[in-house]
Design a protein around this motif. Structure first.
Motif, PDB file in Angstrom:
ATOM      1  N   PHE A  70       0.805  -1.230   0.000  1.00 14.72           N
ATOM      2  CA  PHE A  70       0.000   0.000   0.000  1.00 14.72           C
ATOM      3  C   PHE A  70       0.838   1.281   0.000  1.00 14.72           C
ATOM      4  CE2 PHE A  70      -2.776   3.170   2.200  1.00 14.72           C
ATOM      5  CZ  PHE A  70      -3.831   3.156   1.300  1.00 14.72           C
ATOM      6  N   ARG A  71       0.644   2.078  -1.032  1.00 14.73           N
ATOM      7  CA  ARG A  71       1.244   3.424  -1.079  1.00 14.73           C
ATOM      8  C   ARG A  71       0.136   4.392  -1.454  1.00 14.73           C
ATOM      9  NH1 ARG A  71       6.781   1.708  -4.366  1.00 14.73           N
ATOM     10  NH2 ARG A  71       6.938  -0.269  -3.273  1.00 14.73           N
ATOM     11  N   ALA A  72      -0.290   5.195  -0.500  1.00 17.79           N
ATOM     12  CA  ALA A  72      -1.422   6.103  -0.730  1.00 17.79           C
ATOM     13  C   ALA A  72      -1.114   7.071  -1.860  1.00 17.79           C
ATOM     14  CB  ALA A  72      -1.745   6.856   0.553  1.00 17.79           C
ATOM     15  N   GLU A  73      -2.036   7.143  -2.839  1.00 15.12           N
ATOM     16  CA  GLU A  73      -1.883   8.095  -3.946  1.00 15.12           C
ATOM     17  C   GLU A  73      -2.788   9.298  -3.753  1.00 15.12           C
ATOM     18  OE1 GLU A  73      -1.438   5.795  -7.983  1.00 15.12           O
ATOM     19  OE2 GLU A  73      -2.934   4.816  -6.718  1.00 15.12           O
ATOM     20  N   HIS A  74      -3.879   9.095  -3.026  1.00 12.10           N
ATOM     21  CA  HIS A  74      -4.844  10.155  -2.755  1.00 12.10           C
ATOM     22  C   HIS A  74      -5.168  10.092  -1.269  1.00 12.10           C
ATOM     23  CE1 HIS A  74      -5.450   9.842  -7.110  1.00 12.10           C
ATOM     24  NE2 HIS A  74      -5.755   8.564  -6.935  1.00 12.10           N
ATOM     25  N   SER A  75      -5.401  11.235  -0.662  1.00 17.80           N
ATOM     26  CA  SER A  75      -5.831  11.192   0.737  1.00 17.80           C
ATOM     27  C   SER A  75      -6.718  12.383   1.040  1.00 17.80           C
ATOM     28  CB  SER A  75      -4.631  11.145   1.687  1.00 17.80           C
ATOM     29  OG  SER A  75      -3.864  12.305   1.530  1.00 17.80           O
ATOM     30  N   GLY A  88     -18.797   6.472  -2.013  1.00 20.02           N
ATOM     31  CA  GLY A  88     -18.767   7.810  -2.590  1.00 20.02           C
ATOM     32  C   GLY A  88     -17.475   8.550  -2.292  1.00 20.02           C
ATOM     33  N   VAL A  89     -16.970   8.375  -1.079  1.00 19.86           N
ATOM     34  CA  VAL A  89     -15.697   9.015  -0.691  1.00 19.86           C
ATOM     35  C   VAL A  89     -14.563   8.494  -1.566  1.00 19.86           C
ATOM     36  CG1 VAL A  89     -14.007   9.229   1.177  1.00 19.86           C
ATOM     37  CG2 VAL A  89     -16.461   9.442   1.683  1.00 19.86           C
ATOM     38  N   LEU A  90     -14.543   7.175  -1.794  1.00 19.02           N
ATOM     39  CA  LEU A  90     -13.490   6.569  -2.626  1.00 19.02           C
ATOM     40  C   LEU A  90     -13.602   7.040  -4.078  1.00 19.02           C
ATOM     41  CD1 LEU A  90     -13.675   2.903  -1.283  1.00 19.02           C
ATOM     42  CD2 LEU A  90     -12.058   4.706  -0.603  1.00 19.02           C
ATOM     43  N   ALA A  91     -14.824   7.073  -4.593  1.00 20.71           N
ATOM     44  CA  ALA A  91     -15.036   7.501  -5.986  1.00 20.71           C
ATOM     45  C   ALA A  91     -14.604   8.951  -6.187  1.00 20.71           C
ATOM     46  CB  ALA A  91     -16.495   7.309  -6.379  1.00 20.71           C
ATOM     47  N   ALA A  92     -14.814   9.776  -5.149  1.00 19.63           N
ATOM     48  CA  ALA A  92     -14.418  11.184  -5.261  1.00 19.63           C
ATOM     49  C   ALA A  92     -12.895  11.327  -5.245  1.00 19.63           C
ATOM     50  CB  ALA A  92     -15.038  11.982  -4.114  1.00 19.63           C
ATOM     51  N   ALA A  97     -10.703   5.346 -11.409  1.00 13.38           N
ATOM     52  CA  ALA A  97     -10.450   3.937 -11.077  1.00 13.38           C
ATOM     53  C   ALA A  97     -11.739   3.147 -10.924  1.00 13.38           C
ATOM     54  CB  ALA A  97      -9.608   3.857  -9.797  1.00 13.38           C
ATOM     55  N   HIS A  98     -12.747   3.521 -11.706  1.00 11.67           N
ATOM     56  CA  HIS A  98     -14.055   2.866 -11.589  1.00 11.67           C
ATOM     57  C   HIS A  98     -13.993   1.372 -11.866  1.00 11.67           C
ATOM     58  CE1 HIS A  98     -18.364   2.360 -11.682  1.00 11.67           C
ATOM     59  NE2 HIS A  98     -18.287   1.843 -12.883  1.00 11.67           N
ATOM     60  N   ASN A  99     -13.181   0.967 -12.835  1.00 13.14           N
ATOM     61  CA  ASN A  99     -13.140  -0.442 -13.234  1.00 13.14           C
ATOM     62  C   ASN A  99     -11.876  -1.173 -12.802  1.00 13.14           C
ATOM     63  OD1 ASN A  99     -15.647  -1.113 -14.437  1.00 13.14           O
ATOM     64  ND2 ASN A  99     -15.144   0.164 -16.199  1.00 13.14           N
ATOM     65  N   THR A 100     -11.273  -0.720 -11.725  1.00 14.12           N
ATOM     66  CA  THR A 100     -10.145  -1.487 -11.185  1.00 14.12           C
ATOM     67  C   THR A 100     -10.281  -1.547  -9.668  1.00 14.12           C
ATOM     68  OG1 THR A 100      -7.766  -1.820 -11.313  1.00 14.12           O
ATOM     69  CG2 THR A 100      -8.500   0.433 -10.908  1.00 14.12           C
ATOM     70  N   HIS A 101      -9.374  -2.280  -9.036  1.00  9.83           N
ATOM     71  CA  HIS A 101      -9.378  -2.327  -7.579  1.00  9.83           C
ATOM     72  C   HIS A 101      -8.876  -1.014  -6.988  1.00  9.83           C
ATOM     73  CE1 HIS A 101      -9.924  -6.678  -7.461  1.00  9.83           C
ATOM     74  NE2 HIS A 101      -8.917  -6.821  -8.286  1.00  9.83           N
TER      75      HIS A 101
END
Lengths: 226, 226
Positions: A70-75, A88-92, A97-101
């Motif tokens: 794990f290396r955070a790219e967004h926070s 919703g928080v993750l999508a924002a 990255a809708h179609n990946t993990h």
């Protein structure tokens, strides 16, 4: 991997792919959470133990685990009133990255967090649905802790759990499990990583795995992993 | 990856995982077969061209390809009277690999081999079913050649094509495609490898992929990949 949980893969081999993740243990005994170099087993009797990743004979095995380096790219931060708000928080934070993990982590205070822990199979090959019928569900008292999770795309349902799948452990390492419901106490820290490469290792030389009639079971997964 | 075929991943990146495999090209234009360090495109007009893996601007891209670094673990010979016979031959050579991928290769003479080649999408995002409605099907004259294939487990339907999926090219590199039917002319050589690790790379930064409503489509895959 419905019902095939008698053996699995040594934890040490799984952790070569990364030390942030979730899963279960041999025989579906309890829930696994891993982060910051620690791996914990949260059992149905409420006990929590550090998992054995020594590589010795007594080492823990997992029939299903999902981990990443794990290396955070967004926070960011978020106030969550319900489990459904996580998506919703993750999508924002990761709109491309809708179609990946997505791998994510929440840290902070929780007013209410409801978890389940699997008691384990009663016999080799017992299916997920029957094991889940004996799972222990409990609402934990308010606590500070960490949620480790994955948000997986719909087209991977059956290989993994599509949608949000997350495990929790409190900072004191005394309670946790598979998250059924949650409400944060104010803002929690949210960290997200997009995962464009997936590596799937299957257990080789495992007779029960080889003989299991594994097939898509969309309804069954939705029924027990909600 | 129904309909998402506008871009994909550069062939060169895909071939880093191995040079034995099958797939399609950008826009679903034709069928891809790879083995022995060669990659070929078999098009709907019957033409066959060597794919461009140079890494230059004109390089070919693939929205879906499945490759492995093929090392035969089991081998034998078989006389095949129909496509359905392949599954039994593979199961006999690799009886412990029921729930994982098998990569295989057939070499020899074929009395009859029926193939289809995809003509390509008419517009970006056109679904697999509509593209397949315009595919060209042809029975090739007797020839010697190579079949490259995978047998994938049922629980991975939707991620890949479950069951046997194979592409053919003749020794002269003048004809081939996705195999719909086959009959060998006497015994063909069969080579098999069991694949216990699967790596899935998804196209990052691809807007069409990100926005596609990808979901399980078991019936649709069975209808067009038979």
């Amino acid at each position: 991997m419905d019902g095939v949980a008698g053996t699995g893969i040594p934890l040490r081999s799984i952790l070569e792919h990364g030390s942030h993740g979730l899963g279960t243990f041999r025989g579906m005994r309890g829930e696994l959470i891993a982060f910051d170099g620690e791996v914990w087993q949260m059992k149905h009797d409420g006990s929590v133990r550090r998992a054995d990743v020594s590589g010795a004979d007594g080492e823990d095995y997992s029939p299903f685990a999902m981990v990443t380096d794990f290396r955070a790219e967004h926070s960011g931060t978020a106030t969550l009133s319900e489990k459904g708000g996580v998506e919703g928080v993750l999508a924002a934070l990761a709109p491309d990255a809708h179609n990946t993990h997505i791998a994510f982590r929440l840290d902070g205070a929780f007013k209410r967090i409801r978890v389940r822990t699997a008691q384990g199979q009663c016999y080799e090959g017992e299916g997920l649905k029957d094991v889940a019928s004996r799972q222990v569900e409990v609402t934990l008292p308010a606590s500070r802790g960490t949620v480790v999770g994955f948000r997986s795309p719909q087209f991977l349902q059956g290989v993994v759990v599509a949608g949000v799948h997350m495990h929790y452990i409190d900072d004191a390492r005394t309670a946790g499990g598979h998250v059924l419901a949650l409400e944060s106490d104010g803002e929690v820290k949210v960290q997200v990583a997009e995962l464009w490469r997936t590596v799937m290792d299957l257990p080789r030389g495992d007779k029960a795995f080889n003989e299991a009639p594994l097939a898509l079971n969309d309804g069954g997964i939705k029924a027990v992993e909600g």
